[in-house]
Design a protein around this motif. Structure first.
Motif, PDB file in Angstrom:
ATOM      1  N   VAL A 184      -3.058   6.781  23.253  1.00  0.00           N
ATOM      2  CA  VAL A 184      -3.232   5.782  22.186  1.00  0.00           C
ATOM      3  C   VAL A 184      -3.169   6.375  20.786  1.00  0.00           C
ATOM      4  CG1 VAL A 184      -4.520   4.113  23.590  1.00  0.00           C
ATOM      5  CG2 VAL A 184      -5.760   5.782  22.202  1.00  0.00           C
ATOM      6  N   ARG A 212      -8.060   6.495  27.096  1.00  0.00           N
ATOM      7  CA  ARG A 212      -7.366   6.421  25.800  1.00  0.00           C
ATOM      8  C   ARG A 212      -6.160   7.355  25.725  1.00  0.00           C
ATOM      9  NH1 ARG A 212     -12.559   5.968  21.686  1.00  0.00           N
ATOM     10  NH2 ARG A 212     -13.383   4.057  22.616  1.00  0.00           N
ATOM     11  N   LEU A 243      -7.388   1.277  19.471  1.00  0.00           N
ATOM     12  CA  LEU A 243      -7.198   0.480  20.685  1.00  0.00           C
ATOM     13  C   LEU A 243      -6.504  -0.840  20.392  1.00  0.00           C
ATOM     14  CD1 LEU A 243     -10.647   1.130  22.397  1.00  0.00           C
ATOM     15  CD2 LEU A 243      -8.444   2.241  22.869  1.00  0.00           C
ATOM     16  N   ARG A 247      -3.337  -0.430  14.674  1.00  0.00           N
ATOM     17  CA  ARG A 247      -2.309   0.621  14.597  1.00  0.00           C
ATOM     18  C   ARG A 247      -1.216   0.214  13.615  1.00  0.00           C
ATOM     19  NH1 ARG A 247      -3.161   0.486  20.292  1.00  0.00           N
ATOM     20  NH2 ARG A 247      -1.133  -0.501  20.618  1.00  0.00           N
TER      21      ARG A 247
END
Length: 181
Positions: free
Chosen positions: A145, A142, A90, A95
């Motif tokens: 994602v 989500r 998230l 990431r």
């Protein structure tokens, strides 16, 4: 990878119940390297269970602790197979860390399979109440994602060994392509 070298780590991402912890252990055996579960690292660093962190400090504090734990784990010199928590993706910072320092594999599963795998687990703070409704809502929230991953594997009808073999083959192809650049 920004330095042109193949990634040191393999990072498993995906929704809860997709097999990250189980696959990470088996993949680490195959690759003859260590493994690390980021949630376990958070518990070790914070001195309390995930559910207690959520209950006492809230999700925001948990996510901050998660980023710090992920940064530490991915900074390790020795190669690791890293199993992240389902919500680690998230954060854009998380990431970026994963992509910079690892080969990222997203594990997915059919929602009903996820529900079957997690419905009896009391250590899932985001699933309090109606598990089916929460799983479908979180999956909707989500959506997309996990799309940043280098590889996505649907684990619904695969054995752990089949998942591990697919990841190992993809890592081999990825490393070969990195060396040829």
């Amino acid at each position: 990878m920004s330095d042109g070298k193949p990634p040191r780590h393999v990072v498993l991402v995906g929704f809860m119940g997709t097999g990250k912890s189980t696959v990470s252990r088996r993949l680490a055996e195959l690759l003859a390297c260590g493994t690390c579960d980021v949630d376990a690292e958070i518990v070790k660093r914070e001195g309390e269970e995930i559910a207690a962190i959520f209950a006492g400090r809230g999700e925001r504090e948990f996510r901050a602790a998660e980023t710090e734990a992920l940064r530490a784990v991915l900074g390790a010199e020795d190669a690791l197979v890293v199993a992240t928590g389902g919500g680690a993706v998230l954060s854009p910072i998380n990431r970026e860390l994963m992509l910079r320092r690892g080969f990222v594999v997203a594990l997915t599963a059919d929602p009903e399979q996820v529900i079957a795998r997690v419905s009896q687990d009391p250590d899932r703070p985001l699933l309090q109440g109606d598990v089916r409704r929460r799983v479908y809502q979180l999956l909707e929230d989500r959506k997309g994602v996990y799309d940043f991953a280098h590889l996505t594997i649907d684990t619904t009808s695969l054995s752990v060994d089949e998942v591990v073999e697919r990841i190992a083959q993809a890592i081999s192809r990825f490393r070969t392509s990195q060396h040829s650049i």
